[in-house]
Design a protein around this motif. Sequence first.
Motif, PDB file in Angstrom:
ATOM      1  N   LEU A 145       1.272  -1.337   0.338  1.00 28.93           N
ATOM      2  CA  LEU A 145      -0.317   0.010  -0.316  1.00 28.93           C
ATOM      3  C   LEU A 145       1.003   1.037   0.261  1.00 28.93           C
ATOM      4  O   LEU A 145       0.802   1.830  -0.703  1.00 28.93           O
ATOM      5  N   VAL A 146       1.824   1.712   0.953  1.00 32.10           N
ATOM      6  CA  VAL A 146       2.726   1.869   0.843  1.00 32.10           C
ATOM      7  C   VAL A 146       3.643   2.701  -0.590  1.00 32.10           C
ATOM      8  O   VAL A 146       3.648   3.789  -1.153  1.00 32.10           O
ATOM      9  N   ALA A 147       3.681   1.285  -1.534  1.00 30.31           N
ATOM     10  CA  ALA A 147       4.608   1.717  -2.210  1.00 30.31           C
ATOM     11  C   ALA A 147       4.322   2.144  -3.586  1.00 30.31           C
ATOM     12  O   ALA A 147       4.145   3.026  -4.078  1.00 30.31           O
ATOM     13  N   ALA A 148       2.757   1.466  -3.372  1.00 30.43           N
ATOM     14  CA  ALA A 148       1.359   1.996  -3.771  1.00 30.43           C
ATOM     15  C   ALA A 148       0.952   3.855  -4.504  1.00 30.43           C
ATOM     16  O   ALA A 148       0.729   4.712  -5.259  1.00 30.43           O
ATOM     17  N   LEU A 149       1.141   4.125  -3.308  1.00 27.63           N
ATOM     18  CA  LEU A 149       1.532   5.380  -2.767  1.00 27.63           C
ATOM     19  C   LEU A 149       1.814   6.380  -2.993  1.00 27.63           C
ATOM     20  O   LEU A 149       1.604   7.190  -3.595  1.00 27.63           O
ATOM     21  N   LEU A 150       2.920   6.038  -3.138  1.00 30.23           N
ATOM     22  CA  LEU A 150       4.280   6.353  -3.537  1.00 30.23           C
ATOM     23  C   LEU A 150       4.521   6.828  -4.707  1.00 30.23           C
ATOM     24  O   LEU A 150       4.984   8.030  -5.578  1.00 30.23           O
ATOM     25  N   ALA A 151       3.806   5.577  -5.665  1.00 32.21           N
ATOM     26  CA  ALA A 151       4.005   5.679  -6.812  1.00 32.21           C
ATOM     27  C   ALA A 151       3.017   6.753  -7.366  1.00 32.21           C
ATOM     28  O   ALA A 151       3.220   7.281  -8.227  1.00 32.21           O
ATOM     29  N   PHE A 152       1.891   6.681  -6.758  1.00 30.96           N
ATOM     30  CA  PHE A 152       0.961   7.703  -6.945  1.00 30.96           C
ATOM     31  C   PHE A 152       1.834   9.026  -7.276  1.00 30.96           C
ATOM     32  O   PHE A 152       0.535   9.711  -8.249  1.00 30.96           O
TER      33      PHE A 152
END
Length: 317
Positions: free
Chosen positions: A173-180
């Motif tokens: 989730l954190v990785a997806a948020l940072l990518a977003f």
Amino acid sequence: MLYSFFVEPFVEMAAAPDFLLQVLWEGLVSGVLYALIALGFVLIYRSSRIFNFAQGIMVVFAALTLVGLHSAGLPAWVAVAATLVVMFVLAVTVERVVLRPLVGQPDIILFMATIGITLFLIGLGETIFGGENKSMITEELGIPTGDFVLEPGGGLLILQQLDVTVVVVAALLVAALLAFLNFTRMGRAVRALGDDHQAALSVGISLQTIWVLVWFIAGIIALVTGIAWGARAGVSFALEVIAYKALPVLMLGGLESITGAIVGGLMIGILEKLFEIYWGQPLLGGNTETWFAFVLALIVLLFRPQGLFGERIIERV
């Protein structure tokens, strides 16, 4: 006395490294959950300069909605999707009914508005779902609940599959948020609004759209956190109190720093567990986890008021 307090705990750590690893793991899991809640606070504050007091109750409300929809007959993953729809509707409602009419008002007014949102969600949740403790639908979601048993160096380390799942999902989730935030147009707009509010508005970034977006993202984070905490401790309004452990995380890491929320959450989760096991229980009578994080954050603020990762604010008159 000095030996018992300062030296003996470290001797115990060296004598039982497998037990130390167990303590560190449990602290890591708690820290991951603290960091997730803190991320919701940080996202909303960066984009709107609003300290969202309602983030804690959003965790409870999301978890209660999921369990309630499943109890009403929806399959588990359909209930998850429906809960996300509810959190999106909540984000739109907050923006239209609460935030938009208060644009330009002092920060304290917006903060008080989030307290009002908190009280409204508590009343709405109790009316719809009742106030009794409920069980999270862990098995229905396919979340494993067994144990992994590892033997590092001949010792014994027990990892609950639920905790491993929580750590992995939180990391994704954190990785997806940072990518977003770094690689999408809307994500860059959120960052621009946080970096320079007036400049972002002057180039056509829609404040209303960004507010709905960040409140919805905060709702997603609240749902994931609610599932994790609910699986560990049941779903009740007591989870709101646990959610406020994110406050010292924000004090430690800084209100505007995503990195600070992650690192601060992990630090507090691990350090409070170490202190409780090696100092709190044998020397202070236990129950230090209720106050250790706040004391640690206050000590940090004495030397760095903006937090470890916050930017120093310089006002020129």
